[in-house]
Design a protein around this motif. Structure first.
Motif, PDB file in Angstrom:
ATOM      1  N   CYS A 154       0.806  -1.222   0.000  1.00 50.00           N
ATOM      2  CA  CYS A 154       0.000   0.000   0.000  1.00 50.00           C
ATOM      3  C   CYS A 154       0.837   1.268   0.000  1.00 50.00           C
ATOM      4  O   CYS A 154       0.315   2.367   0.224  1.00 50.00           O
ATOM      5  N   THR A 155       2.143   1.136  -0.260  1.00 47.93           N
ATOM      6  CA  THR A 155       2.931   2.340  -0.471  1.00 47.93           C
ATOM      7  C   THR A 155       2.681   2.912  -1.860  1.00 47.93           C
ATOM      8  O   THR A 155       3.053   4.056  -2.137  1.00 47.93           O
ATOM      9  N   THR A 156       2.057   2.129  -2.725  1.00 48.59           N
ATOM     10  CA  THR A 156       1.781   2.568  -4.085  1.00 48.59           C
ATOM     11  C   THR A 156       0.319   2.966  -4.244  1.00 48.59           C
ATOM     12  O   THR A 156      -0.551   2.476  -3.506  1.00 48.59           O
ATOM     13  N   ALA A 157       0.057   3.834  -5.211  1.00 48.73           N
ATOM     14  CA  ALA A 157      -1.320   4.236  -5.490  1.00 48.73           C
ATOM     15  C   ALA A 157      -2.159   3.034  -5.902  1.00 48.73           C
ATOM     16  O   ALA A 157      -3.330   2.916  -5.515  1.00 48.73           O
ATOM     17  N   ALA A 158      -1.554   2.123  -6.677  1.00 48.58           N
ATOM     18  CA  ALA A 158      -2.296   0.945  -7.143  1.00 48.58           C
ATOM     19  C   ALA A 158      -2.694   0.057  -5.969  1.00 48.58           C
ATOM     20  O   ALA A 158      -3.851  -0.364  -5.847  1.00 48.58           O
ATOM     21  N   GLY A 159      -1.746  -0.243  -5.080  1.00 47.33           N
ATOM     22  CA  GLY A 159      -2.051  -1.101  -3.945  1.00 47.33           C
ATOM     23  C   GLY A 159      -3.055  -0.482  -2.995  1.00 47.33           C
ATOM     24  O   GLY A 159      -3.986  -1.149  -2.529  1.00 47.33           O
ATOM     25  N   ALA A 160      -2.883   0.805  -2.706  1.00 51.72           N
ATOM     26  CA  ALA A 160      -3.820   1.490  -1.817  1.00 51.72           C
ATOM     27  C   ALA A 160      -5.218   1.507  -2.423  1.00 51.72           C
ATOM     28  O   ALA A 160      -6.224   1.301  -1.715  1.00 51.72           O
ATOM     29  N   GLY A 161      -5.297   1.730  -3.735  1.00 50.90           N
ATOM     30  CA  GLY A 161      -6.602   1.746  -4.402  1.00 50.90           C
ATOM     31  C   GLY A 161      -7.296   0.402  -4.342  1.00 50.90           C
ATOM     32  O   GLY A 161      -8.514   0.328  -4.117  1.00 50.90           O
ATOM     33  N   ILE A 162      -6.528  -0.671  -4.529  1.00 51.82           N
ATOM     34  CA  ILE A 162      -7.111  -2.010  -4.443  1.00 51.82           C
ATOM     35  C   ILE A 162      -7.639  -2.275  -3.038  1.00 51.82           C
ATOM     36  O   ILE A 162      -8.726  -2.839  -2.859  1.00 51.82           O
ATOM     37  N   ALA A 163      -6.877  -1.877  -2.022  1.00 49.12           N
ATOM     38  CA  ALA A 163      -7.313  -2.100  -0.638  1.00 49.12           C
ATOM     39  C   ALA A 163      -8.631  -1.396  -0.358  1.00 49.12           C
ATOM     40  O   ALA A 163      -9.550  -1.976   0.249  1.00 49.12           O
ATOM     41  N   VAL A 164      -8.742  -0.155  -0.786  1.00 47.56           N
ATOM     42  CA  VAL A 164      -9.968   0.612  -0.548  1.00 47.56           C
ATOM     43  C   VAL A 164     -11.130   0.028  -1.340  1.00 47.56           C
ATOM     44  O   VAL A 164     -12.235  -0.184  -0.796  1.00 47.56           O
ATOM     45  N   ARG A 165     -10.917  -0.242  -2.621  1.00 47.59           N
ATOM     46  CA  ARG A 165     -12.002  -0.780  -3.450  1.00 47.59           C
ATOM     47  C   ARG A 165     -12.455  -2.146  -2.958  1.00 47.59           C
ATOM     48  O   ARG A 165     -13.665  -2.438  -2.938  1.00 47.59           O
ATOM     49  N   THR A 166     -11.512  -2.984  -2.544  1.00 45.81           N
ATOM     50  CA  THR A 166     -11.871  -4.311  -2.049  1.00 45.81           C
ATOM     51  C   THR A 166     -12.726  -4.213  -0.802  1.00 45.81           C
ATOM     52  O   THR A 166     -13.713  -4.954  -0.634  1.00 45.81           O
ATOM     53  N   THR A 167     -12.362  -3.299   0.099  1.00 44.17           N
ATOM     54  CA  THR A 167     -13.161  -3.129   1.319  1.00 44.17           C
ATOM     55  C   THR A 167     -14.584  -2.730   0.982  1.00 44.17           C
ATOM     56  O   THR A 167     -15.553  -3.283   1.523  1.00 44.17           O
ATOM     57  N   VAL A 168     -14.735  -1.767   0.088  1.00 46.53           N
ATOM     58  CA  VAL A 168     -16.070  -1.313  -0.299  1.00 46.53           C
ATOM     59  C   VAL A 168     -16.849  -2.439  -0.971  1.00 46.53           C
ATOM     60  O   VAL A 168     -18.052  -2.633  -0.725  1.00 46.53           O
ATOM     61  N   GLU A 169     -16.173  -3.233  -1.803  1.00 46.15           N
ATOM     62  CA  GLU A 169     -16.853  -4.307  -2.542  1.00 46.15           C
ATOM     63  C   GLU A 169     -17.282  -5.455  -1.625  1.00 46.15           C
ATOM     64  O   GLU A 169     -18.412  -5.941  -1.727  1.00 46.15           O
ATOM     65  N   VAL A 170     -16.398  -5.903  -0.727  1.00 47.11           N
ATOM     66  CA  VAL A 170     -16.721  -7.099   0.059  1.00 47.11           C
ATOM     67  C   VAL A 170     -17.518  -6.781   1.314  1.00 47.11           C
ATOM     68  O   VAL A 170     -18.278  -7.623   1.804  1.00 47.11           O
ATOM     69  N   VAL A 171     -17.348  -5.561   1.837  1.00 47.04           N
ATOM     70  CA  VAL A 171     -18.068  -5.180   3.048  1.00 47.04           C
ATOM     71  C   VAL A 171     -19.302  -4.347   2.724  1.00 47.04           C
ATOM     72  O   VAL A 171     -20.307  -4.375   3.434  1.00 47.04           O
ATOM     73  N   GLY A 172     -19.213  -3.587   1.645  1.00 50.96           N
ATOM     74  CA  GLY A 172     -20.333  -2.742   1.251  1.00 50.96           C
ATOM     75  C   GLY A 172     -20.185  -1.302   1.682  1.00 50.96           C
ATOM     76  O   GLY A 172     -20.959  -0.443   1.277  1.00 50.96           O
ATOM     77  N   ARG A 173     -19.159  -1.020   2.514  1.00 49.13           N
ATOM     78  CA  ARG A 173     -18.949   0.337   3.001  1.00 49.13           C
ATOM     79  C   ARG A 173     -17.557   0.432   3.603  1.00 49.13           C
ATOM     80  O   ARG A 173     -16.934  -0.572   3.950  1.00 49.13           O
ATOM     81  N   LEU A 174     -17.074   1.660   3.763  1.00 46.55           N
ATOM     82  CA  LEU A 174     -15.803   1.902   4.429  1.00 46.55           C
ATOM     83  C   LEU A 174     -15.995   3.070   5.382  1.00 46.55           C
ATOM     84  O   LEU A 174     -16.247   4.198   4.962  1.00 46.55           O
ATOM     85  N   ASP A 175     -15.894   2.792   6.666  1.00 44.13           N
ATOM     86  CA  ASP A 175     -16.143   3.794   7.700  1.00 44.13           C
ATOM     87  C   ASP A 175     -14.918   4.134   8.536  1.00 44.13           C
ATOM     88  O   ASP A 175     -14.826   5.233   9.078  1.00 44.13           O
ATOM     89  N   VAL A 176     -14.005   3.176   8.671  1.00 48.13           N
ATOM     90  CA  VAL A 176     -12.836   3.374   9.518  1.00 48.13           C
ATOM     91  C   VAL A 176     -11.598   2.882   8.777  1.00 48.13           C
ATOM     92  O   VAL A 176     -11.585   1.767   8.252  1.00 48.13           O
ATOM     93  N   VAL A 177     -10.571   3.717   8.753  1.00 48.42           N
ATOM     94  CA  VAL A 177      -9.277   3.330   8.191  1.00 48.42           C
ATOM     95  C   VAL A 177      -8.242   3.427   9.294  1.00 48.42           C
ATOM     96  O   VAL A 177      -8.117   4.461   9.952  1.00 48.42           O
ATOM     97  N   VAL A 178      -7.515   2.341   9.520  1.00 48.25           N
ATOM     98  CA  VAL A 178      -6.447   2.330  10.520  1.00 48.25           C
ATOM     99  C   VAL A 178      -5.114   2.182   9.792  1.00 48.25           C
ATOM    100  O   VAL A 178      -4.911   1.229   9.035  1.00 48.25           O
ATOM    101  N   LEU A 179      -4.222   3.115  10.047  1.00 52.57           N
ATOM    102  CA  LEU A 179      -2.906   3.147   9.404  1.00 52.57           C
ATOM    103  C   LEU A 179      -1.873   2.651  10.399  1.00 52.57           C
ATOM    104  O   LEU A 179      -1.391   3.408  11.243  1.00 52.57           O
TER     105      LEU A 179
END
Length: 238
Positions: A51-76
């Motif tokens: 997730c240091t890359t734009a591609a990896g970070a984007g996949i992480a965010v999109r996957t969360t939205v797709e499999v969970v249905g929403r994204l409310d909390v991000v922990v770094l």
């Protein structure tokens, strides 16, 4: 509020696993991201991504939205800590420490903020090394200090949209070295679950933003003289 979508970056560490368990216990659905495969304890959906890359970070965010249905909390919670004086720190070690901590926080925040709803939270895992100097960790300290600066900046800019951004700053966690608790007013070091509890609190604390919460057993409020001078230390302990 339960049933939220939670993304934790840096999920494979003991603190990361504890954070996942804390959110699961309150009924949230969790996606954990790490650089290598790890036991999925604490996570409904473990991912292996850089997730240091734009591609990896984007996949992480999109996957969360797709499999969970929403994204409310991000922990770094991603980090790297090369140990040694600055004269022995290589360019690669410096870049690794900065990118693992600050680069990941930048990339993931940039990807997540456009989809975070009003009431969402970002919580970063910093360190007391961001504001208390210790020998041998120049790259780590610089990365964590930068992380706290980013937290304040994002809290200011995205607060009007109802998005809160905070950090926790753990002291020594899970250390069993003899005398490792010297200087801690609570007389002991911390546990990953205690850091996770603080992260979970900040994800819920609706009128708290832009702060760094020490999770350090009181280390950051103790004068060095209190435990370096024998007379004061004896007075403290007795």
């Amino acid at each position: 509020m339960s049933g939220r979508g939670v993304l934790v970056v840096g999920a494979s560490s003991p603190i990361g696993a504890a954070i996942g368990r804390a959110f699961q216990a309150s009924g949230d659905r969790t996606v954990g991201v790490a650089l290598e495969r790890y036991p999925g304890t604490g996570y409904d959906y473990p991912l292996v991504l850089d997730c240091t890359t734009a591609a990896g970070a984007g996949i992480a965010v999109r996957t969360t939205v797709e499999v969970v249905g929403r994204l409310d909390v991000v922990v770094l919670a991603a980090a790297a800590m090369p140990v040694g004086p600055i004269t022995a720190t290589t360019d690669e070690q410096w870049r690794t420490a900065i990118n693992a901590t600050l680069g990941t926080a930048f990339a993931v925040s940039r990807a997540a903020l456009p989809v975070l709803p009003d009431g969402a939270a970002i919580v970063a895992v910093s360190s007391v090394n961001a504001f208390l100097a210790a020998p041998g960790v120049p790259a780590y300290a610089a990365a964590k200090a930068g992380l706290e600066g980013l937290v304040r900046q994002l809290a200011l800019e995205y607060g009007p949209g109802g998005i809160r951004v905070n950090a926790v700053a753990p002291g020594m966690i899970g250390d069993t070295i003899e005398n490792g608790a010297a200087g801690y007013p609570l007389g002991r070091t911390g546990t990953p679950d205690e850091v996770a509890a603080a992260v979970h609190f900040l994800a819920h604390a609706g009128f708290v933003t832009g702060v760094t919460l020490p999770v350090d057993g009181g280390l950051s409020i103790a004068s060095p003289a209190a435990f370096l001078r024998a007379d004061l230390r004896d007075r403290w302990l007795t």
